[in-house]
Design a protein around this motif. Structure first.
Motif, PDB file in Angstrom:
ATOM      1  N   GLN A  24       2.472 -15.236   7.235  1.00  5.72           N
ATOM      2  CA  GLN A  24       1.259 -14.257   7.082  1.00  5.72           C
ATOM      3  C   GLN A  24       0.864 -14.366   5.624  1.00  5.72           C
ATOM      4  OE1 GLN A  24       2.482 -10.323   8.629  1.00  5.72           O
ATOM      5  NE2 GLN A  24       4.099 -11.314   9.675  1.00  5.72           N
TER       6      GLN A  24
ATOM      7  N   SER B  76       1.041  -0.812   0.387  1.00  3.84           N
ATOM      8  CA  SER B  76       2.057  -0.240   1.252  1.00  3.84           C
ATOM      9  C   SER B  76       2.505   1.165   0.304  1.00  3.84           C
ATOM     10  CB  SER B  76       3.655  -1.110   1.166  1.00  3.84           C
ATOM     11  OG  SER B  76       3.959  -1.273  -0.266  1.00  3.84           O
TER      12      SER B  76
ATOM     13  N   HIS C 100       3.093  -2.267   5.414  1.00  2.54           N
ATOM     14  CA  HIS C 100       3.197  -3.626   4.842  1.00  2.54           C
ATOM     15  C   HIS C 100       3.332  -4.474   5.938  1.00  2.54           C
ATOM     16  CE1 HIS C 100       4.151  -6.986   2.321  1.00  2.54           C
ATOM     17  NE2 HIS C 100       4.934  -7.398   3.126  1.00  2.54           N
ATOM     18  N   CYS C 101       4.088  -4.427   6.686  1.00  3.03           N
ATOM     19  CA  CYS C 101       4.336  -5.468   7.741  1.00  3.03           C
ATOM     20  C   CYS C 101       3.385  -5.416   8.990  1.00  3.03           C
ATOM     21  CB  CYS C 101       5.685  -5.654   8.143  1.00  3.03           C
ATOM     22  SG  CYS C 101       6.612  -4.457   9.018  1.00  3.03           S
TER      23      CYS C 101
ATOM     24  N   LYS D  53       4.410  -3.661  11.787  1.00  8.27           N
ATOM     25  CA  LYS D  53       5.290  -4.130  12.813  1.00  8.27           C
ATOM     26  C   LYS D  53       6.163  -2.590  12.844  1.00  8.27           C
ATOM     27  CE  LYS D  53       5.123  -8.704  12.648  1.00  8.27           C
ATOM     28  NZ  LYS D  53       5.323  -9.889  12.011  1.00  8.27           N
TER      29      LYS D  53
ATOM     30  N   VAL E  27      10.436  -8.757  -0.490  1.00 11.07           N
ATOM     31  CA  VAL E  27      10.643  -9.185   0.869  1.00 11.07           C
ATOM     32  C   VAL E  27      11.512 -10.320   0.743  1.00 11.07           C
ATOM     33  CG1 VAL E  27       8.524  -7.959   1.778  1.00 11.07           C
ATOM     34  CG2 VAL E  27       8.605 -10.472   1.217  1.00 11.07           C
TER      35      VAL E  27
ATOM     36  N   THR F 139      12.777 -11.333   6.874  1.00  6.52           N
ATOM     37  CA  THR F 139      12.487 -10.425   7.595  1.00  6.52           C
ATOM     38  C   THR F 139      12.715  -9.137   7.254  1.00  6.52           C
ATOM     39  OG1 THR F 139      14.696 -10.505   8.959  1.00  6.52           O
ATOM     40  CG2 THR F 139      12.967 -11.717   9.751  1.00  6.52           C
TER      41      THR F 139
ATOM     42  N   MET G 263      12.458  -6.138   4.060  1.00  6.95           N
ATOM     43  CA  MET G 263      11.850  -5.482   2.826  1.00  6.95           C
ATOM     44  C   MET G 263      12.760  -4.376   2.086  1.00  6.95           C
ATOM     45  SD  MET G 263       8.435  -4.643   5.414  1.00  6.95           S
ATOM     46  CE  MET G 263       9.657  -4.345   6.726  1.00  6.95           C
TER      47      MET G 263
ATOM     48  N   ALA H 150      11.994  -5.739   9.722  1.00  2.00           N
ATOM     49  CA  ALA H 150      10.499  -5.764  10.803  1.00  2.00           C
ATOM     50  C   ALA H 150      11.214  -5.962  12.069  1.00  2.00           C
ATOM     51  CB  ALA H 150       9.722  -6.587  10.463  1.00  2.00           C
TER      52      ALA H 150
ATOM     53  N   VAL I 224       7.918 -11.076   7.580  1.00  2.00           N
ATOM     54  CA  VAL I 224       7.000 -10.221   7.025  1.00  2.00           C
ATOM     55  C   VAL I 224       6.404 -10.979   6.037  1.00  2.00           C
ATOM     56  CG1 VAL I 224       8.356  -8.293   7.552  1.00  2.00           C
ATOM     57  CG2 VAL I 224       8.910  -9.395   5.618  1.00  2.00           C
ATOM     58  N   PRO I 225       5.061 -10.593   5.768  1.00  2.00           N
ATOM     59  CA  PRO I 225       4.233 -11.228   4.782  1.00  2.00           C
ATOM     60  C   PRO I 225       5.080 -10.842   2.984  1.00  2.00           C
ATOM     61  CG  PRO I 225       3.201  -9.421   5.597  1.00  2.00           C
ATOM     62  CD  PRO I 225       4.306  -9.650   6.178  1.00  2.00           C
TER      63      PRO I 225
END
Length: 158
Positions: free
Chosen positions: A3, A11, A50-51, A53, A84, A87, A89, A117, A127-128
């Motif tokens: 992503q 965020s 942020h994500c 999800k 991050v 997965t 953060m 996430a 996650v980005p």
């Protein structure tokens, strides 16, 4: 699929509440557990922003209580994703008290939390990356890798 990275500011989450007598102990200051619940909640919101999800809390570390918050004061919280991994953060949360009569503000607590996430099956999801923009965000982002290693070592030794 990777992503696109997002600025940390996307965020950033703020929350304010008034401290009432049922929120406080016999010293007329807010219960530490109540502050911790606020911190977990706002960190969760920042992570999800942020994500985009579902997320779960993995750890809470560096939770430092610096000053009390008294009955009748406002509790102000600010949270944002600092870094991050794949997965996970890291979220920074700052807590302040505000005397609503004098306008005096004090930093009362700081914490770093880690969230994971989840995908639609409840498994860790990518996650980005984050893009720090301010000096404070850059400093926290640079220091985050070291905090990550400390957390990882602590888990391995547990």
């Amino acid at each position: 699929m990777q992503q696109p990275a997002k600025p940390i500011r996307e965020s950033r989450t703020c929350m304010t509440d008034l401290v009432f007598p049922p929120d406080t102990n016999h010293h007329n200051t807010i219960f530490g557990g109540k502050v911790m619940a606020y911190v977990d909640k706002i960190a969760c919101i920042a992570a999800m922003r942020h994500c985009r999800k579902p997320v779960v809390t993995v750890s809470s570390d560096s939770f430092d209580f610096l000053a009390p918050i008294k009955t009748g004061e406002a509790i102000n919280l600010e949270a944002y994703v600092t870094w991050v991994h794949k997965t996970s953060m890291e979220i920074y949360v700052k807590v302040e008290s505000e005397n609503l009569i004098t306008a005096e503000r004090k930093v009362t607590a700081r914490a770093y939390l880690t969230f994971i996430a989840l995908d639609e099956n409840g498994k860790p999801a990518p996650v980005p990356q984050v893009i720090p923009e301010t000096e404070e965000e850059m400093r926290q982002h640079e220091q985050a890798k070291e905090r990550y290693e400390i957390r990882r070592n602590r888990r391995e030794q547990a």
